[in-house]
Design a protein around this motif. Structure first.
Motif, mmCIF file in Angstrom:
data_model
loop_
_atom_site.group_PDB
_atom_site.id
_atom_site.type_symbol
_atom_site.label_atom_id
_atom_site.label_comp_id
_atom_site.label_asym_id
_atom_site.label_seq_id
_atom_site.Cartn_x
_atom_site.Cartn_y
_atom_site.Cartn_z
ATOM 1 N N ARG A 95 0.849 -1.205 0.000
ATOM 2 C CA ARG A 95 0.000 0.000 0.000
ATOM 3 C C ARG A 95 0.881 1.251 0.000
ATOM 4 N N ASP A 96 1.964 1.226 0.766
ATOM 5 C CA ASP A 96 2.855 2.389 0.878
ATOM 6 C C ASP A 96 4.300 1.894 0.801
ATOM 7 N N ILE A 97 4.868 1.896 -0.387
ATOM 8 C CA ILE A 97 6.199 1.326 -0.592
ATOM 9 C C ILE A 97 7.286 2.122 0.139
ATOM 10 N N ALA A 98 7.151 3.434 0.198
ATOM 11 C CA ALA A 98 8.165 4.247 0.877
ATOM 12 C C ALA A 98 8.217 3.917 2.366
ATOM 13 N N ARG A 99 7.069 3.710 2.969
ATOM 14 C CA ARG A 99 6.995 3.439 4.404
ATOM 15 C C ARG A 99 7.340 1.991 4.740
ATOM 16 N N ASP A 100 6.893 1.018 3.911
ATOM 17 C CA ASP A 100 6.890 -0.389 4.326
ATOM 18 C C ASP A 100 7.902 -1.300 3.637
ATOM 19 N N PHE A 101 8.615 -0.815 2.637
ATOM 20 C CA PHE A 101 9.510 -1.669 1.853
ATOM 21 C C PHE A 101 10.567 -2.356 2.727
ATOM 22 N N ASP A 102 11.254 -1.617 3.559
ATOM 23 C CA ASP A 102 12.331 -2.207 4.362
ATOM 24 C C ASP A 102 11.811 -3.228 5.369
ATOM 25 N N ALA A 103 10.721 -2.916 6.049
ATOM 26 C CA ALA A 103 10.174 -3.847 7.050
ATOM 27 C C ALA A 103 9.640 -5.109 6.379
ATOM 28 N N MET A 104 8.985 -4.964 5.225
ATOM 29 C CA MET A 104 8.504 -6.136 4.498
ATOM 30 C C MET A 104 9.684 -6.994 4.073
ATOM 31 N N ASN A 105 10.742 -6.373 3.547
ATOM 32 C CA ASN A 105 11.916 -7.132 3.113
ATOM 33 C C ASN A 105 12.587 -7.873 4.264
ATOM 34 N N ALA A 106 12.588 -7.307 5.454
ATOM 35 C CA ALA A 106 13.175 -7.985 6.610
ATOM 36 C C ALA A 106 12.445 -9.296 6.879
ATOM 37 N N VAL A 107 11.120 -9.283 6.799
ATOM 38 C CA VAL A 107 10.333 -10.505 6.999
ATOM 39 C C VAL A 107 10.577 -11.470 5.850
ATOM 40 N N TRP A 108 10.528 -10.974 4.620
ATOM 41 C CA TRP A 108 10.731 -11.811 3.428
ATOM 42 C C TRP A 108 12.078 -12.526 3.497
ATOM 43 N N GLU A 109 13.139 -11.783 3.777
ATOM 44 C CA GLU A 109 14.484 -12.351 3.799
ATOM 45 C C GLU A 109 14.659 -13.373 4.914
ATOM 46 N N ASN A 110 13.983 -13.182 6.024
ATOM 47 C CA ASN A 110 14.028 -14.156 7.118
ATOM 48 C C ASN A 110 13.242 -15.419 6.767
ATOM 49 N N TRP A 111 12.164 -15.277 6.011
ATOM 50 C CA TRP A 111 11.277 -16.392 5.641
ATOM 51 C C TRP A 111 11.865 -17.259 4.534
ATOM 52 N N LEU A 112 12.545 -16.653 3.586
ATOM 53 C CA LEU A 112 13.031 -17.352 2.401
ATOM 54 C C LEU A 112 14.289 -18.153 2.714
ATOM 55 N N PRO A 113 14.321 -19.448 2.351
ATOM 56 C CA PRO A 113 15.544 -20.232 2.578
ATOM 57 C C PRO A 113 16.726 -19.648 1.783
ATOM 58 N N ALA A 114 17.907 -19.695 2.368
ATOM 59 C CA ALA A 114 19.110 -19.154 1.724
ATOM 60 C C ALA A 114 19.326 -19.797 0.360
ATOM 61 N N GLY A 115 19.673 -18.971 -0.603
ATOM 62 C CA GLY A 115 20.001 -19.462 -1.930
ATOM 63 C C GLY A 115 18.816 -19.827 -2.799
ATOM 64 N N THR A 116 17.587 -19.489 -2.377
ATOM 65 C CA THR A 116 16.402 -19.882 -3.149
ATOM 66 C C THR A 116 15.569 -18.688 -3.619
ATOM 67 N N ALA A 117 16.158 -17.508 -3.644
ATOM 68 C CA ALA A 117 15.395 -16.311 -4.007
ATOM 69 C C ALA A 117 14.840 -16.422 -5.429
ATOM 70 N N PRO A 118 13.535 -16.163 -5.595
ATOM 71 C CA PRO A 118 12.935 -16.192 -6.931
ATOM 72 C C PRO A 118 13.158 -14.864 -7.656
ATOM 73 N N ALA A 119 12.808 -14.829 -8.928
ATOM 74 C CA ALA A 119 12.691 -13.545 -9.608
ATOM 75 C C ALA A 119 11.575 -12.794 -8.872
ATOM 76 N N ALA A 141 9.400 -8.838 -8.129
ATOM 77 C CA ALA A 141 9.123 -7.419 -8.324
ATOM 78 C C ALA A 141 8.263 -6.951 -7.163
ATOM 79 N N THR A 142 8.481 -5.715 -6.758
ATOM 80 C CA THR A 142 7.673 -5.119 -5.699
ATOM 81 C C THR A 142 7.153 -3.779 -6.212
ATOM 82 N N GLY A 143 5.870 -3.554 -5.995
ATOM 83 C CA GLY A 143 5.265 -2.304 -6.437
ATOM 84 C C GLY A 143 4.295 -1.777 -5.400
ATOM 85 N N GLU A 144 3.786 -0.604 -5.683
ATOM 86 C CA GLU A 144 2.810 0.039 -4.811
ATOM 87 C C GLU A 144 1.456 0.028 -5.509
ATOM 88 N N ALA A 145 0.415 -0.275 -4.740
ATOM 89 C CA ALA A 145 -0.922 -0.338 -5.329
ATOM 90 C C ALA A 145 -1.986 -0.008 -4.300
#
Length: 117
Positions: free
Chosen positions: A70-94, A96-100
């Motif tokens: 909803r607000d990429i400027a406000r939430d991008f870093d916090a969302m990425n912290a959760v994403w990076e912790n959730w995703l197994p090492a070495g398995t990052a997919p292609a 894209a992140t956008g605002e909508a």
């Protein structure tokens, strides 16, 4: 022709579609819209993981991810912290992140993935 499997199908959409060993998931959002971006991202990713488990796949088999904030400027870093912790090492997919604008006012994040089965 190879079969198409549809899961949790309504008039409007299917939650999961599987074809030729590839799973396409509808957007995952939090169950509780009152949480902050961290909580909503945790809940959305739990939904993704549960959906993948149901069809015999896993988060380590992600091919593509689209993340809408909803607000990429406000939430991008916090969302990425959760994403990076959730995703197994070495398995990052292609990815894209956008605002909508979201379908409901309280939704802060929606995650859409494609995965190998």
């Amino acid at each position: 022709m190879s079969p198409i499997q549809r899961h949790d199908t309504s008039v409007r959409m299917s939650h999961i579609v599987v074809h030729n060993g590839t799973a396409y998931l509808a957007g995952a959002v939090a169950q509780d819209y009152s949480g902050d971006i961290t909580q909503q991202t945790i809940e959305a990713l739990a939904d993704v993981e549960n959906s993948l488990d149901r069809i015999g796949s896993s988060k380590s088999r992600l091919l593509n991810a689209q993340i809408w904030l909803r607000d990429i400027a406000r939430d991008f870093d916090a969302m990425n912290a959760v994403w990076e912790n959730w995703l197994p090492a070495g398995t990052a997919p292609a990815r894209a992140t956008g605002e909508a604008r979201m379908a409901a006012p309280g939704i802060l994040v929606e995650v859409i993935v494609t995965a190998a089965v």
